[in-house]
Motif scaffolding. Structure first.
Motif, PDB file in Angstrom:
ATOM      1  N   THR A 128      47.381  42.008  24.188  1.00  0.00           N
ATOM      2  CA  THR A 128      47.125  40.780  24.834  1.00  0.00           C
ATOM      3  C   THR A 128      46.926  40.802  26.151  1.00  0.00           C
ATOM      4  O   THR A 128      46.371  40.188  26.786  1.00  0.00           O
ATOM      5  CB  THR A 128      47.740  39.742  24.468  1.00  0.00           C
ATOM      6  N   SER A 129      47.911  41.626  26.848  1.00  0.00           N
ATOM      7  CA  SER A 129      48.103  41.770  28.403  1.00  0.00           C
ATOM      8  C   SER A 129      46.624  42.331  28.937  1.00  0.00           C
ATOM      9  O   SER A 129      46.053  41.893  30.014  1.00  0.00           O
ATOM     10  CB  SER A 129      49.180  42.567  28.625  1.00  0.00           C
ATOM     11  N   ARG A 131      43.909  42.563  27.426  1.00  0.00           N
ATOM     12  CA  ARG A 131      42.605  41.886  27.112  1.00  0.00           C
ATOM     13  C   ARG A 131      42.412  40.579  28.475  1.00  0.00           C
ATOM     14  O   ARG A 131      41.309  40.460  28.895  1.00  0.00           O
ATOM     15  CB  ARG A 131      42.701  41.500  25.804  1.00  0.00           C
ATOM     16  N   LYS A 132      43.669  40.134  28.426  1.00  0.00           N
ATOM     17  CA  LYS A 132      43.759  39.229  29.725  1.00  0.00           C
ATOM     18  C   LYS A 132      43.289  39.827  30.946  1.00  0.00           C
ATOM     19  O   LYS A 132      42.428  39.185  31.752  1.00  0.00           O
ATOM     20  CB  LYS A 132      45.068  38.608  29.806  1.00  0.00           C
ATOM     21  N   VAL A 134      41.432  42.280  31.674  1.00  0.00           N
ATOM     22  CA  VAL A 134      39.906  42.501  31.495  1.00  0.00           C
ATOM     23  C   VAL A 134      39.119  41.218  31.674  1.00  0.00           C
ATOM     24  O   VAL A 134      38.075  41.048  32.548  1.00  0.00           O
ATOM     25  CB  VAL A 134      39.359  43.242  30.170  1.00  0.00           C
ATOM     26  N   GLU A 135      39.572  40.019  31.212  1.00  0.00           N
ATOM     27  CA  GLU A 135      39.233  38.826  31.256  1.00  0.00           C
ATOM     28  C   GLU A 135      39.225  38.276  32.853  1.00  0.00           C
ATOM     29  O   GLU A 135      38.092  37.640  33.443  1.00  0.00           O
ATOM     30  CB  GLU A 135      39.726  37.995  30.454  1.00  0.00           C
ATOM     31  N   MET A 136      40.285  38.642  33.470  1.00  0.00           N
ATOM     32  CA  MET A 136      40.580  38.003  34.859  1.00  0.00           C
ATOM     33  C   MET A 136      40.057  38.976  35.773  1.00  0.00           C
ATOM     34  O   MET A 136      39.831  38.424  37.105  1.00  0.00           O
ATOM     35  CB  MET A 136      41.873  37.824  34.759  1.00  0.00           C
ATOM     36  N   LYS A 138      37.368  39.843  36.716  1.00  0.00           N
ATOM     37  CA  LYS A 138      36.055  39.237  37.900  1.00  0.00           C
ATOM     38  C   LYS A 138      36.733  38.379  38.938  1.00  0.00           C
ATOM     39  O   LYS A 138      35.905  38.068  39.959  1.00  0.00           O
ATOM     40  CB  LYS A 138      35.266  38.716  36.713  1.00  0.00           C
ATOM     41  N   GLU A 139      37.851  37.843  38.892  1.00  0.00           N
ATOM     42  CA  GLU A 139      38.567  36.867  39.653  1.00  0.00           C
ATOM     43  C   GLU A 139      38.738  37.610  40.914  1.00  0.00           C
ATOM     44  O   GLU A 139      38.870  36.851  42.148  1.00  0.00           O
ATOM     45  CB  GLU A 139      39.623  36.260  39.469  1.00  0.00           C
ATOM     46  N   ASN A 184      38.516  50.511  30.014  1.00  0.00           N
ATOM     47  CA  ASN A 184      38.583  48.898  29.722  1.00  0.00           C
ATOM     48  C   ASN A 184      38.350  48.207  30.921  1.00  0.00           C
ATOM     49  O   ASN A 184      37.894  47.292  31.218  1.00  0.00           O
ATOM     50  CB  ASN A 184      39.394  48.272  28.669  1.00  0.00           C
ATOM     51  N   TYR A 273      49.118  37.784  38.917  1.00  0.00           N
ATOM     52  CA  TYR A 273      48.036  37.465  39.628  1.00  0.00           C
ATOM     53  C   TYR A 273      48.218  36.866  41.052  1.00  0.00           C
ATOM     54  O   TYR A 273      48.527  35.776  41.210  1.00  0.00           O
ATOM     55  CB  TYR A 273      47.006  36.655  38.638  1.00  0.00           C
TER      56      TYR A 273
END
Length: 326
Positions: A128-129, A131-132, A134-136, A138-139, A184, A273
């Motif tokens: 989950t870490s 994956r999060k 990878v999602e973030m 772009k920020e 990833n 973050y």
């Protein structure tokens, strides 16, 4: 659904434990264990409440099990996977997919021609870490630097000491997890320069790898993996530096579970973050990968981690070996 765990005495125990958790959650599974030693097989069956045992691979192949879960030496991946697929068994195969690209392609093509589900068990892909992260990512805007690392001391035994059985050394075994994480996060790369060497570990292959990677998006990567470092400090497993800040993993929030022996449930910890903690829910990446594969069969959908991702990771490992230029 019937699943045979082949390689039950080693890391297969972790798979067996996760499968029992899925049963507790309502999955209708019948679990079978495999060991060439009948006493071991009987003991495993008792410990994990298995529906039966196998003491030869031919017994597995000629049985009515739906899934063969292979946790075996790397040099056995090609032959054992293809034999199971020829018997129309779905195959879950512990990483790496194979020792060479040629072997990997043969397995993938056989799965397609046999019309069975095939997935490589790369549990870090389900963490989950990551994956999060990878999602973030772009920020952070333009990414400049990605660091992925893991160092420890590990003395492998039996086949893991033999370079031809492994297809290399520590990187193709434990290190491929970190390669998956790096790719990833960073995506495709255009150049790698590495140093692979053996230090204090009694094995034929390398125990340590350092790599500098140039990604196609312009980011720079550093990969560090070693089984040859005693008393390594707790440091972030990954760090991402961009024009709008930083994301890194907090190693002190990794989740462990004790069942027979300590093991990681969530290999990576919470994210930091720009100095703010992103708390993540507890999860079990081993259970999640098994659940995803089983669901793909039940629901007749694609496997959650395509085999091409495992092939990508293997190619990168082999490129690191080939680019031994530092």
């Amino acid at each position: 659904m019937k699943i045979a765990v082949v390689g039950s005495r080693g890391f297969g125990r972790v798979h067996l434990y996760a499968l029992n958790k899925l049963k507790d959650e309502g999955y209708d599974l019948k679990i079978y264990v495999f060991s060439s030693d009948k006493n071991d097989a009987d003991n495993l069956a008792k410990e994990f409440k298995a529906s039966g045992i196998f003491t030869s691979y031919d017994e597995v192949l000629n049985s009515d099990v739906d899934i063969v879960d292979l946790i075996v030496s790397h040099d056995a991946h090609l032959d054992m996977s293809i034999k199971a697929m020829e018997k129309k068994k779905h195959v879950l195969l512990e990483k790496p997919i194979a020792r060479t690209v040629e072997e990997a392609n043969k397995i993938i093509e056989k799965a397609k021609s046999s019309r069975v589900k095939f997935m490589v068990a790369e549990n870090y892909y389900f963490d989950t870490s990551i994956r999060k992260a990878v999602e973030m990512i772009k920020e952070l805007g333009k990414i400049y630097t990605i660091i992925v690392r893991y160092t420890t001391f590990n003395q492998p035994r039996t086949w893991r000491k033999i370079k031809t059985s492994m297809g290399g050394g520590s990187l193709i075994d434990g290190g491929i997890h970190l390669v998956d994480t790096l790719l990833n996060l960073g995506g495709s790369y255009e150049k790698i320069c590495s140093s692979n060497y053996k230090s204090i570990v009694d094995m034929e292959g390398e125990d340590t790898s350092f790599s500098l990677i140039k990604f196609k998006n312009g980011a720079n990567g550093l990969l560090m993996f070693s089984w040859g470092m005693n008393n390594s400090p707790m440091v972030p497993a990954f760090e991402i530096y961009g024009e709008k800040g930083t994301i890194y993993e907090d190693p002190y929030t990794r989740k462990v579970e004790i069942s027979g022996k300590t093991r990681y449930v969530r290999r990576y910890g919470d994210l930091i973050y720009n100095n703010n903690r992103i708390e993540l829910p507890d999860s079990d990446s081993i259970k999640d990968e098994l659940k995803g594969f089983i669901d793909s069969i039940i629901e007749e959908k694609n496997v959650p981690m395509p085999p091409e991702i495992a092939l990508r990771d293997l190619r990168a490992v082999l490129d690191i070996y080939e680019s031994n230029c530092l």
